[in-house]
Design a protein around this motif. Structure first.
Motif, PDB file in Angstrom:
ATOM      1  N   ARG A  96      -2.321   9.412 -11.584  1.00 40.99           N
ATOM      2  CA  ARG A  96      -2.575  10.529 -12.506  1.00 40.99           C
ATOM      3  C   ARG A  96      -2.698  11.848 -11.718  1.00 40.99           C
ATOM      4  N   TYR A  97      -3.331  11.788 -10.554  1.00 38.78           N
ATOM      5  CA  TYR A  97      -3.510  13.001  -9.741  1.00 38.78           C
ATOM      6  C   TYR A  97      -2.168  13.479  -9.173  1.00 38.78           C
ATOM      7  N   ALA A  98      -1.238  12.529  -8.956  1.00 33.87           N
ATOM      8  CA  ALA A  98       0.075  12.881  -8.407  1.00 33.87           C
ATOM      9  C   ALA A  98       0.834  13.834  -9.311  1.00 33.87           C
ATOM     10  N   SER A  99       0.491  13.867 -10.581  1.00 32.66           N
ATOM     11  CA  SER A  99       1.137  14.800 -11.512  1.00 32.66           C
ATOM     12  C   SER A  99       0.570  16.214 -11.375  1.00 32.66           C
ATOM     13  N   ILE A 100      -0.559  16.333 -10.649  1.00 35.50           N
ATOM     14  CA  ILE A 100      -1.181  17.640 -10.424  1.00 35.50           C
ATOM     15  C   ILE A 100      -0.840  18.162  -9.040  1.00 35.50           C
ATOM     16  N   ASN A 101      -1.006  17.301  -8.025  1.00 36.54           N
ATOM     17  CA  ASN A 101      -0.701  17.633  -6.632  1.00 36.54           C
ATOM     18  C   ASN A 101      -0.076  16.431  -5.943  1.00 36.54           C
ATOM     19  N   PRO A 102       0.764  16.661  -4.923  1.00 34.00           N
ATOM     20  CA  PRO A 102       1.347  15.534  -4.166  1.00 34.00           C
ATOM     21  C   PRO A 102       0.251  14.705  -3.497  1.00 34.00           C
ATOM     22  N   ILE A 103       0.463  13.394  -3.410  1.00 31.91           N
ATOM     23  CA  ILE A 103      -0.565  12.516  -2.840  1.00 31.91           C
ATOM     24  C   ILE A 103      -0.128  11.849  -1.541  1.00 31.91           C
ATOM     25  N   GLY A 104       1.123  12.035  -1.119  1.00 29.83           N
ATOM     26  CA  GLY A 104       1.572  11.449   0.141  1.00 29.83           C
ATOM     27  C   GLY A 104       2.000   9.996   0.038  1.00 29.83           C
ATOM     28  N   PHE A 105       2.077   9.457  -1.174  1.00 27.63           N
ATOM     29  CA  PHE A 105       2.538   8.088  -1.396  1.00 27.63           C
ATOM     30  C   PHE A 105       3.757   8.101  -2.307  1.00 27.63           C
ATOM     31  N   ASN A 106       4.622   7.114  -2.107  1.00 28.48           N
ATOM     32  CA  ASN A 106       5.743   6.930  -3.016  1.00 28.48           C
ATOM     33  C   ASN A 106       5.205   6.520  -4.379  1.00 28.48           C
ATOM     34  N   TYR A 107       5.503   7.319  -5.402  1.00 31.06           N
ATOM     35  CA  TYR A 107       4.930   7.098  -6.739  1.00 31.06           C
ATOM     36  C   TYR A 107       5.298   5.717  -7.287  1.00 31.06           C
ATOM     37  N   ARG A 108       6.552   5.343  -7.139  1.00 24.49           N
ATOM     38  CA  ARG A 108       7.017   4.064  -7.681  1.00 24.49           C
ATOM     39  C   ARG A 108       6.368   2.894  -6.949  1.00 24.49           C
ATOM     40  N   PHE A 109       6.235   3.013  -5.618  1.00 27.70           N
ATOM     41  CA  PHE A 109       5.599   1.946  -4.840  1.00 27.70           C
ATOM     42  C   PHE A 109       4.137   1.764  -5.265  1.00 27.70           C
ATOM     43  N   MET A 146      -0.624  -8.065  -1.464  1.00 26.82           N
ATOM     44  CA  MET A 146       0.134  -7.174  -2.351  1.00 26.82           C
ATOM     45  C   MET A 146      -0.490  -5.788  -2.401  1.00 26.82           C
ATOM     46  N   MET A 147      -1.810  -5.749  -2.391  1.00 22.93           N
ATOM     47  CA  MET A 147      -2.559  -4.495  -2.439  1.00 22.93           C
ATOM     48  C   MET A 147      -2.217  -3.601  -1.236  1.00 22.93           C
ATOM     49  N   LEU A 148      -2.013  -4.229  -0.062  1.00 20.97           N
ATOM     50  CA  LEU A 148      -1.772  -3.478   1.160  1.00 20.97           C
ATOM     51  C   LEU A 148      -0.297  -3.242   1.465  1.00 20.97           C
ATOM     52  N   SER A 149       0.586  -4.011   0.830  1.00 25.47           N
ATOM     53  CA  SER A 149       2.016  -3.888   1.137  1.00 25.47           C
ATOM     54  C   SER A 149       2.793  -3.073   0.112  1.00 25.47           C
ATOM     55  N   PHE A 150       2.512  -3.256  -1.159  1.00 28.78           N
ATOM     56  CA  PHE A 150       3.267  -2.554  -2.203  1.00 28.78           C
ATOM     57  C   PHE A 150       3.215  -1.027  -2.077  1.00 28.78           C
ATOM     58  N   PRO A 151       2.057  -0.411  -1.763  1.00 25.96           N
ATOM     59  CA  PRO A 151       2.042   1.061  -1.686  1.00 25.96           C
ATOM     60  C   PRO A 151       2.928   1.638  -0.596  1.00 25.96           C
ATOM     61  N   PHE A 152       3.248   0.828   0.416  1.00 28.72           N
ATOM     62  CA  PHE A 152       4.006   1.341   1.565  1.00 28.72           C
ATOM     63  C   PHE A 152       5.474   0.940   1.555  1.00 28.72           C
ATOM     64  N   GLN A 153       5.802  -0.166   0.877  1.00 29.74           N
ATOM     65  CA  GLN A 153       7.197  -0.613   0.942  1.00 29.74           C
ATOM     66  C   GLN A 153       7.794  -1.000  -0.408  1.00 29.74           C
ATOM     67  N   GLY A 154       6.977  -0.999  -1.465  1.00 25.87           N
ATOM     68  CA  GLY A 154       7.496  -1.432  -2.758  1.00 25.87           C
ATOM     69  C   GLY A 154       7.892  -2.896  -2.698  1.00 25.87           C
ATOM     70  N   TYR A 155       8.969  -3.242  -3.396  1.00 24.89           N
ATOM     71  CA  TYR A 155       9.466  -4.615  -3.337  1.00 24.89           C
ATOM     72  C   TYR A 155      10.254  -4.802  -2.047  1.00 24.89           C
ATOM     73  N   ALA A 156       9.642  -5.454  -1.063  1.00 22.79           N
ATOM     74  CA  ALA A 156      10.285  -5.736   0.218  1.00 22.79           C
ATOM     75  C   ALA A 156       9.742  -7.070   0.729  1.00 22.79           C
ATOM     76  N   ALA A 157      10.083  -7.396   1.970  1.00 28.07           N
ATOM     77  CA  ALA A 157       9.803  -8.740   2.494  1.00 28.07           C
ATOM     78  C   ALA A 157       8.339  -9.154   2.370  1.00 28.07           C
ATOM     79  N   VAL A 158       7.419  -8.289   2.820  1.00 21.32           N
ATOM     80  CA  VAL A 158       6.000  -8.665   2.841  1.00 21.32           C
ATOM     81  C   VAL A 158       5.443  -8.805   1.425  1.00 21.32           C
ATOM     82  N   SER A 159       5.678  -7.792   0.581  1.00 14.22           N
ATOM     83  CA  SER A 159       5.136  -7.825  -0.782  1.00 14.22           C
ATOM     84  C   SER A 159       5.734  -8.968  -1.597  1.00 14.22           C
ATOM     85  N   ILE A 160       7.020  -9.223  -1.424  1.00 13.68           N
ATOM     86  CA  ILE A 160       7.669 -10.324  -2.145  1.00 13.68           C
ATOM     87  C   ILE A 160       7.108 -11.665  -1.694  1.00 13.68           C
ATOM     88  N   THR A 161       6.809 -11.789  -0.399  1.00 14.44           N
ATOM     89  CA  THR A 161       6.224 -13.025   0.128  1.00 14.44           C
ATOM     90  C   THR A 161       4.875 -13.312  -0.527  1.00 14.44           C
TER      91      THR A 161
END
Length: 405
Positions: A24-37, A85-100
């Protein structure tokens, strides 16, 4: 019920809520994270870290007579998958670690379903029927996940096949596994007796759950037949809702007398959200409304949150309030009221802004700021509830020490 397991589930919920707040804050100011991830992380932790593990805890507590060590071990290794999942999804989205970690969670859920099926001791027939059905829907929902790989390799992420696979998973998770499981627990608590009305409700619920899958399929593969299938499903679902209300009505007086006002208030909130969800789905009978709901993201998010926070979390909080884990004090009241108020205010904003988009009226003043501000109440409410549970533990400990001296 093990206090530490409930606290872990609530901490997962708190982290998911804080991720949602960051979105929600990302719509006000950039947060430094990939929104979709971050969106992927938020949804996975909320569904699998909060709802799944809380249902795990409640089902084992109420429906498994002999608490074998395997259940405790399975809870903790499932929590490891959630943290992964909590630690991998924000940084890589759907990738090897999060999918595992996501895949591990699915296999753990299969084992959980097997263990409950084997070891459950449910004397209440309605609760037994509903619980087993919810577990079947949980397993069925994962077919959608297994289809994602072939969908990407064959047709790509933009394909209808890929999108339908996601909707298949989400539909049977929310409306099959989660919703039916909380109804099973609710019927267990009110000690609902088996009767012809329940059998009819049960059949209508299953049929409507299957048929209403046609709506999200119709979004990506439009066909008039799917519209009529969904229409039949929505009407059957509405009849099932009426049967649900008829079934619980005779238990109303005894329920009011046996529980605190806060517990009754929370159950009422959950049931009202369930009624509202079902009534809103009737609107999908109008093709223009169904299309608008898909095209405007505010409506989609609002409806998902109505189901996730209003109905499912509403019932889960009710079960916690009904347990012996909480102390009826200002922390608990403040937590529940903050959460419900945050939910109601954000839902109103989402629906009003979605309507303004539909009627091409632009943005309401300070929309994103207000949405962020009201969303603060959600994690605040969860924090206050956690404090209450921990405070009650310390209170119990001090009481035991005083009695022993």
């Amino acid at each position: 019920m093990q206090r530490k397991l409930v606290v872990i589930c609530l901490i997962n919920f708190l982290i998911a809520a804080l991720m949602g707040l960051a979105l929600r804050y990302a719509s006000i100011n950039p947060i430094g994270f990939n929104y979709r991830f971050l969106t992927h992380a938020h949804s996975h932790v909320a569904m699998l870290g909060w709802v799944y593990l809380m249902l795990f805890t409640l089902i084992v507590h109420y429906f498994v007579e002999e608490k074998k060590p395997v259940f405790n071990k399975l809870f903790w290794i499932t929590e490891v998958a959630v943290v992964g999942m909590m630690l991998s999804f924000p940084f890589q989205g759907y990738a090897a670690v999060s999918i595992t970690f996501s895949t591990l969670h699915i296999f753990f859920s299969y084992y959980f379903a097997y263990l409950i099926w084997k070891h459950h001791k449910i004397m209440n027939l309605p609760a037994r029927y509903l619980l087993k059905t919810s577990l079947v829907f949980m397993v069925i929902s994962t077919i959608g996940v297994w289809c994602l790989g072939p969908a990407v390799s064959m047709l790509g992420q933009a394909s209808a096949f890929y999108q339908i696979a996601i909707q298949f998973f989400l539909h049977f998770q929310f409306n099959g596994w989660f919703l039916i499981a909380v109804i099973a627990l609710f019927f267990h608590h009110i000690k609902l007796k088996d009767c012809k009305q329940f059998r009819l409700f049960f059949k209508l619920l299953i049929v409507s759950t299957i048929l209403t899958l046609a709506l999200p399929i119709n979004w990506f593969a439009p066909h008039i037949v799917l519209y009529w299938i969904n229409g039949a499903g929505v009407l059957i679902q509405f009849v099932a809702l009426i049967m649900f209300l008829v079934l619980i009505k005779p238990y109303r007086i005894s329920f009011l007398n046996e529980h605190s006002k806060l517990t009754v208030y929370m159950y009422s909130f959950a049931i009202f959200s369930f009624v509202l969800k079902t009534v809103l789905q009737l609107a999908s009978l109008v093709p223009e409304v169904s299309l608008a709901a898909y095209q405007h993201r505010n409506f989609v998010i609002g409806f998902i949150h109505l189901t996730m926070l209003g109905v499912i979390s509403g019932f889960l909080f009710s079960f916690i309030l009904q347990s012996k884990l909480v102390l009826n004090d200002k922390w608990l009241h403040g937590g529940i009221y903050a959460f419900v108020l945050g939910f109601v205010l954000t839902e109103i904003l989402l629906m009003v802004q979605g309507s303004m988009f539909y009627f091409e009226s632009g943005f309401m003043p300070n929309y994103y700021f207000l949405l962020f501000l009201f969303s603060v109440l959600l994690p605040l409410g969860i924090v206050l509830i956690i404090i209450n549970i921990l405070k009650y533990k310390n209170h119990e400990t001090s009481m035991l020490k005083a009695l022993s001296t």
